[in-house]
Design a protein around this motif. Structure first.
Motif, PDB file in Angstrom:
ATOM      1  N   SER A  73      58.212  43.496  12.238  1.00 42.58           N
ATOM      2  CA  SER A  73      57.789  42.955  10.943  1.00 42.58           C
ATOM      3  C   SER A  73      58.633  41.749  10.550  1.00 42.58           C
ATOM      4  O   SER A  73      58.120  40.732  10.101  1.00 42.58           O
ATOM      5  N   PHE A  74      59.943  41.848  10.736  1.00 41.42           N
ATOM      6  CA  PHE A  74      60.848  40.772  10.366  1.00 41.42           C
ATOM      7  C   PHE A  74      60.555  39.519  11.185  1.00 41.42           C
ATOM      8  O   PHE A  74      60.479  38.418  10.639  1.00 41.42           O
ATOM      9  N   ALA A  75      60.381  39.673  12.486  1.00 43.24           N
ATOM     10  CA  ALA A  75      60.081  38.522  13.348  1.00 43.24           C
ATOM     11  C   ALA A  75      58.786  37.841  12.900  1.00 43.24           C
ATOM     12  O   ALA A  75      58.706  36.607  12.861  1.00 43.24           O
ATOM     13  N   CYS A  76      57.799  38.633  12.532  1.00 47.22           N
ATOM     14  CA  CYS A  76      56.535  38.080  12.033  1.00 47.22           C
ATOM     15  C   CYS A  76      56.754  37.329  10.723  1.00 47.22           C
ATOM     16  O   CYS A  76      56.243  36.219  10.540  1.00 47.22           O
ATOM     17  N   HIS A  77      57.509  37.905   9.802  1.00 50.43           N
ATOM     18  CA  HIS A  77      57.793  37.247   8.520  1.00 50.43           C
ATOM     19  C   HIS A  77      58.536  35.932   8.723  1.00 50.43           C
ATOM     20  O   HIS A  77      58.257  34.944   8.055  1.00 50.43           O
ATOM     21  N   VAL A  78      59.485  35.916   9.636  1.00 48.76           N
ATOM     22  CA  VAL A  78      60.233  34.683   9.918  1.00 48.76           C
ATOM     23  C   VAL A  78      59.286  33.604  10.420  1.00 48.76           C
ATOM     24  O   VAL A  78      59.317  32.463   9.964  1.00 48.76           O
ATOM     25  N   ARG A  79      58.434  33.960  11.381  1.00 44.05           N
ATOM     26  CA  ARG A  79      57.469  32.987  11.929  1.00 44.05           C
ATOM     27  C   ARG A  79      56.559  32.448  10.842  1.00 44.05           C
ATOM     28  O   ARG A  79      56.307  31.246  10.758  1.00 44.05           O
ATOM     29  N   ILE A  80      56.063  33.319   9.976  1.00 43.81           N
ATOM     30  CA  ILE A  80      55.162  32.897   8.892  1.00 43.81           C
ATOM     31  C   ILE A  80      55.887  31.961   7.937  1.00 43.81           C
ATOM     32  O   ILE A  80      55.351  30.933   7.536  1.00 43.81           O
ATOM     33  N   GLU A  81      57.124  32.300   7.581  1.00 42.53           N
ATOM     34  CA  GLU A  81      57.873  31.450   6.655  1.00 42.53           C
ATOM     35  C   GLU A  81      58.137  30.071   7.264  1.00 42.53           C
ATOM     36  O   GLU A  81      58.002  29.050   6.600  1.00 42.53           O
ATOM     37  N   ILE A  82      58.495  30.028   8.526  1.00 44.84           N
ATOM     38  CA  ILE A  82      58.774  28.744   9.173  1.00 44.84           C
ATOM     39  C   ILE A  82      57.500  27.922   9.295  1.00 44.84           C
ATOM     40  O   ILE A  82      57.505  26.708   9.068  1.00 44.84           O
ATOM     41  N   GLN A  83      56.386  28.548   9.618  1.00 46.50           N
ATOM     42  CA  GLN A  83      55.115  27.831   9.681  1.00 46.50           C
ATOM     43  C   GLN A  83      54.751  27.285   8.310  1.00 46.50           C
ATOM     44  O   GLN A  83      54.268  26.156   8.188  1.00 46.50           O
TER      45      GLN A  83
END
Length: 119
Positions: free
Chosen positions: A101-111
């Motif tokens: 979940s955290f890795a997904c949230h990081v990717r979304i925030e950076i995008q």
């Protein structure tokens, strides 16, 4: 009582605090060899290590990050002699779900930052 994960299960459902995590990763990467440890060195330490990898390399998905940390954990002397229940890092299913979940949230925030949503 949870599953012995230090309360991670309850927090895993919540959105990760990325600004705190970003600051922690920045501090950790400012030293030549960052070291993270918890009491047993597998659960919370693995979780923090995974979070740092997600922040440093946001293109990696959660499963890849878990695999990298597991390889590091397996490289320790005596790792193969550990009881089966202690052979994973992060240790619990809820901790591993949090990493994904955290890795997904990081990717979304950076995008979102890349396309200017936060600008």
């Amino acid at each position: 009582e949870g599953d012995g994960d230090g309360g991670i299960r309850e927090r895993a459902a919540r959105s990760p605090n990325l600004s705190y995590a970003h600051r922690s990763a920045k501090i950790a990467t400012s030293v030549p060899v960052p070291q993270v440890h918890c009491w047993g060195g597998r659960g919370r330490a693995g979780l923090v290590g995974c979070a740092m990898l997600a922040l440093m390399w946001p293109d990696l998905d959660g499963d890849t990050i878990l695999e990298i940390v597991q390889r590091g954990y397996d490289s320790r002397a005596g790792a193969k002699d550990m009881p089966l229940a202690l052979q994973r890092s992060p240790q619990t299913d809820s901790q591993r779900a949090f990493v994904r979940s955290f890795a997904c949230h990081v990717r979304i925030e950076i995008q979102a930052e890349d396309i200017g949503i936060y600008n």
